[in-house]
Design a protein around this motif. Sequence first.
Motif, PDB file in Angstrom:
ATOM      1  N   LYS A 194       4.545  14.487  -6.536  1.00  0.00           N
ATOM      2  CA  LYS A 194       5.685  14.611  -5.626  1.00  0.00           C
ATOM      3  C   LYS A 194       5.437  13.761  -4.379  1.00  0.00           C
ATOM      4  O   LYS A 194       4.347  13.839  -3.793  1.00  0.00           O
ATOM      5  CB  LYS A 194       5.888  16.084  -5.246  1.00  0.00           C
ATOM      6  CG  LYS A 194       7.130  16.304  -4.419  1.00  0.00           C
ATOM      7  CD  LYS A 194       7.417  17.788  -4.216  1.00  0.00           C
ATOM      8  CE  LYS A 194       8.690  17.933  -3.379  1.00  0.00           C
ATOM      9  NZ  LYS A 194       9.040  19.326  -3.144  1.00  0.00           N
ATOM     10  N   GLY A 195       6.411  12.972  -4.007  1.00  0.00           N
ATOM     11  CA  GLY A 195       6.265  12.124  -2.819  1.00  0.00           C
ATOM     12  C   GLY A 195       5.829  10.698  -3.145  1.00  0.00           C
ATOM     13  O   GLY A 195       5.902   9.817  -2.276  1.00  0.00           O
ATOM     14  N   ASP A 196       5.394  10.455  -4.384  1.00  0.00           N
ATOM     15  CA  ASP A 196       5.011   9.090  -4.778  1.00  0.00           C
ATOM     16  C   ASP A 196       6.205   8.149  -4.643  1.00  0.00           C
ATOM     17  O   ASP A 196       7.303   8.463  -5.125  1.00  0.00           O
ATOM     18  CB  ASP A 196       4.546   9.058  -6.246  1.00  0.00           C
ATOM     19  CG  ASP A 196       3.081   9.430  -6.407  1.00  0.00           C
ATOM     20  OD1 ASP A 196       2.404   9.631  -5.384  1.00  0.00           O
ATOM     21  OD2 ASP A 196       2.624   9.517  -7.570  1.00  0.00           O
ATOM     22  N   LYS A 197       5.960   7.005  -4.022  1.00  0.00           N
ATOM     23  CA  LYS A 197       7.026   6.003  -3.909  1.00  0.00           C
ATOM     24  C   LYS A 197       6.890   5.038  -5.078  1.00  0.00           C
ATOM     25  O   LYS A 197       5.826   4.426  -5.250  1.00  0.00           O
ATOM     26  CB  LYS A 197       6.906   5.260  -2.579  1.00  0.00           C
ATOM     27  CG  LYS A 197       7.186   6.187  -1.426  1.00  0.00           C
ATOM     28  CD  LYS A 197       7.003   5.550  -0.083  1.00  0.00           C
ATOM     29  CE  LYS A 197       7.426   6.557   0.979  1.00  0.00           C
ATOM     30  NZ  LYS A 197       7.065   6.194   2.318  1.00  0.00           N
ATOM     31  N   ILE A 198       7.933   4.964  -5.891  1.00  0.00           N
ATOM     32  CA  ILE A 198       7.836   4.116  -7.071  1.00  0.00           C
ATOM     33  C   ILE A 198       9.008   3.134  -7.122  1.00  0.00           C
ATOM     34  O   ILE A 198      10.099   3.423  -6.618  1.00  0.00           O
ATOM     35  CB  ILE A 198       7.732   4.933  -8.382  1.00  0.00           C
ATOM     36  CG1 ILE A 198       9.052   5.604  -8.751  1.00  0.00           C
ATOM     37  CG2 ILE A 198       6.660   6.016  -8.283  1.00  0.00           C
ATOM     38  CD1 ILE A 198       8.993   6.292 -10.116  1.00  0.00           C
ATOM     39  N   VAL A 199       8.736   1.961  -7.698  1.00  0.00           N
ATOM     40  CA  VAL A 199       9.789   0.942  -7.841  1.00  0.00           C
ATOM     41  C   VAL A 199       9.960   0.630  -9.325  1.00  0.00           C
ATOM     42  O   VAL A 199       8.994   0.317 -10.021  1.00  0.00           O
ATOM     43  CB  VAL A 199       9.437  -0.346  -7.056  1.00  0.00           C
ATOM     44  CG1 VAL A 199      10.434  -1.462  -7.376  1.00  0.00           C
ATOM     45  CG2 VAL A 199       9.430  -0.080  -5.558  1.00  0.00           C
ATOM     46  N   LEU A 200      11.200   0.776  -9.796  1.00  0.00           N
ATOM     47  CA  LEU A 200      11.536   0.387 -11.164  1.00  0.00           C
ATOM     48  C   LEU A 200      12.078  -1.040 -11.118  1.00  0.00           C
ATOM     49  O   LEU A 200      12.864  -1.372 -10.209  1.00  0.00           O
ATOM     50  CB  LEU A 200      12.641   1.293 -11.730  1.00  0.00           C
ATOM     51  CG  LEU A 200      12.258   2.626 -12.379  1.00  0.00           C
ATOM     52  CD1 LEU A 200      11.511   3.522 -11.406  1.00  0.00           C
ATOM     53  CD2 LEU A 200      13.487   3.354 -12.909  1.00  0.00           C
ATOM     54  N   GLU A 214       0.814  -1.225   0.000  1.00  0.00           N
ATOM     55  CA  GLU A 214       0.000   0.000   0.000  1.00  0.00           C
ATOM     56  C   GLU A 214       0.850   1.279   0.000  1.00  0.00           C
ATOM     57  O   GLU A 214       0.347   2.364  -0.320  1.00  0.00           O
ATOM     58  CB  GLU A 214      -1.022  -0.001   1.157  1.00  0.00           C
ATOM     59  CG  GLU A 214      -0.470  -0.213   2.545  1.00  0.00           C
ATOM     60  CD  GLU A 214      -0.380  -1.689   2.953  1.00  0.00           C
ATOM     61  OE1 GLU A 214      -0.246  -2.561   2.060  1.00  0.00           O
ATOM     62  OE2 GLU A 214      -0.415  -1.968   4.161  1.00  0.00           O
ATOM     63  N   ASP A 215       2.144   1.159   0.352  1.00  0.00           N
ATOM     64  CA  ASP A 215       3.020   2.337   0.332  1.00  0.00           C
ATOM     65  C   ASP A 215       3.412   2.723  -1.090  1.00  0.00           C
ATOM     66  O   ASP A 215       3.791   3.867  -1.360  1.00  0.00           O
ATOM     67  CB  ASP A 215       4.327   2.065   1.099  1.00  0.00           C
ATOM     68  CG  ASP A 215       4.075   1.726   2.553  1.00  0.00           C
ATOM     69  OD1 ASP A 215       3.109   2.268   3.108  1.00  0.00           O
ATOM     70  OD2 ASP A 215       4.840   0.911   3.126  1.00  0.00           O
ATOM     71  N   ILE A 216       3.383   1.741  -1.994  1.00  0.00           N
ATOM     72  CA  ILE A 216       3.912   1.964  -3.348  1.00  0.00           C
ATOM     73  C   ILE A 216       2.829   2.546  -4.265  1.00  0.00           C
ATOM     74  O   ILE A 216       1.739   1.992  -4.375  1.00  0.00           O
ATOM     75  CB  ILE A 216       4.469   0.643  -3.935  1.00  0.00           C
ATOM     76  CG1 ILE A 216       5.662   0.195  -3.076  1.00  0.00           C
ATOM     77  CG2 ILE A 216       4.889   0.803  -5.394  1.00  0.00           C
ATOM     78  CD1 ILE A 216       6.193  -1.152  -3.417  1.00  0.00           C
ATOM     79  N   ALA A 217       3.174   3.676  -4.895  1.00  0.00           N
ATOM     80  CA  ALA A 217       2.211   4.324  -5.807  1.00  0.00           C
ATOM     81  C   ALA A 217       2.264   3.686  -7.192  1.00  0.00           C
ATOM     82  O   ALA A 217       1.249   3.533  -7.858  1.00  0.00           O
ATOM     83  CB  ALA A 217       2.508   5.820  -5.891  1.00  0.00           C
ATOM     84  N   TRP A 218       3.491   3.332  -7.638  1.00  0.00           N
ATOM     85  CA  TRP A 218       3.657   2.806  -8.991  1.00  0.00           C
ATOM     86  C   TRP A 218       4.769   1.762  -9.068  1.00  0.00           C
ATOM     87  O   TRP A 218       5.832   1.942  -8.486  1.00  0.00           O
ATOM     88  CB  TRP A 218       4.026   3.929  -9.968  1.00  0.00           C
ATOM     89  CG  TRP A 218       2.951   4.934 -10.196  1.00  0.00           C
ATOM     90  CD1 TRP A 218       2.863   6.172  -9.617  1.00  0.00           C
ATOM     91  CD2 TRP A 218       1.807   4.800 -11.042  1.00  0.00           C
ATOM     92  NE1 TRP A 218       1.735   6.808 -10.058  1.00  0.00           N
ATOM     93  CE2 TRP A 218       1.070   5.990 -10.945  1.00  0.00           C
ATOM     94  CE3 TRP A 218       1.341   3.786 -11.890  1.00  0.00           C
ATOM     95  CZ2 TRP A 218      -0.107   6.210 -11.648  1.00  0.00           C
ATOM     96  CZ3 TRP A 218       0.177   3.990 -12.594  1.00  0.00           C
ATOM     97  CH2 TRP A 218      -0.539   5.194 -12.470  1.00  0.00           C
TER      98      TRP A 218
END
Length: 331
Positions: free
Chosen positions: A305-311, A248-252
């Motif tokens: 801004k502030g979105d936590k994203i994982v590549l 739930e912490d991850i936006a994208w």
Amino acid sequence: MTKIRAAITAVGGYLPEYILSNKELEKLVDTTDEWILSRTGISERRILKGANKGTSDMCVEAVKMLCQKRGIDPMEIDMLICGTVTPDFPFPATANVICDKLGAKNAWGYDVSAACSGFMFGLVTGSKFIETGTHKKVVVVGGDKMSSIIDYSDRATCVIFGDGAGAVLLEPTTEDVGIVDAILKTDGAGRHFLHQKAGGSMNPASHQTVDAKEHFVHQEGQSVFKFAVTNMADVSAEIMERNELKSEDIAWLVPHQANKRIIDATANRMGLPPEKVMLNIQKYGNTTAGTLPLCLFDYEKQLKKGDKIVLAAFGGGFTWGAVYIIWAYNS
Ligand code: UT7
């Protein structure tokens, strides 16, 4: 001392005009739109046409757009890293050609050869030049003219790949944004499953190598698929754990676009619903080093801004990894 992080502050992208549809591929090889769509998620891909057009030409357009969006002159770029496996030439580096065509006279740079992880590896190495304080504006561009190394009589590879390029600008920040963590991996034992057999020092170009079609991509699809599914999901789960990130912490999730089934497996492992997964494979296919920045390019307006994203990426070599970023701006 305040820690300096590298933040992505602008994104640019370039897709060639020509659209190669599944329907058109049906006329070239024994395949169907239904097979391609159901096995890969791809409907169409872009192809760079025109004499003497190379990877650099697409990268230049992506970087020009980025400069325009950020309001900077190419002369302000300190360094440019280009991820690609389809360089304009074996040497010099495509980064040199891009800088020359851009007029980025104050930049130095080099290419990163890490196949589908090329942009990611470039992003992480580029971020170190920002973090140490020695460089203020680093451009990382990922681009590939895959059509230059694809055999359009081989149905196992020609349906997957496309051409395109994307670029990001890295700048220093002391805010709680930017590139936070990265896990990068390589395993050369996997090179036999996905590679280009000839054209290097071990097997230089000859009439024989051309006749044997050894300058095209050779891929053992099923084996690569198995490694990709496991490793991309594992490394994404590892970066979440290391940074105490819950689903739930991850936006994208920004996944490499090789196969929709690999993307789904990674998203499932991370516990992410489809609406948090960037997807453009249907439009562009697998643009190798271009996929990650082109996802950021397509979805930039939705990022806050502030979105936590994982590549997450996996590619030939083998090469793979995951990067955790806190997005730095609102578009
Ligand atoms: O980005 C770098 C990393 N690369 C990847 O991650 C790619 C990973 N691999 C894949 O995405 C998939 O393995 C492919 C999309 C390449 C292939 O899909 P698959 O479901 O693994 O197919 P397969 O290779 O197991 O082939 C199944 C069947 C074969 O026919 P038979 O032997 O069962 O009669 C193939 O000949 O599908 C056939 N086939 C095709 N049929 C229609 C292979 N390509 C095609 C095609 N159209 N284009």
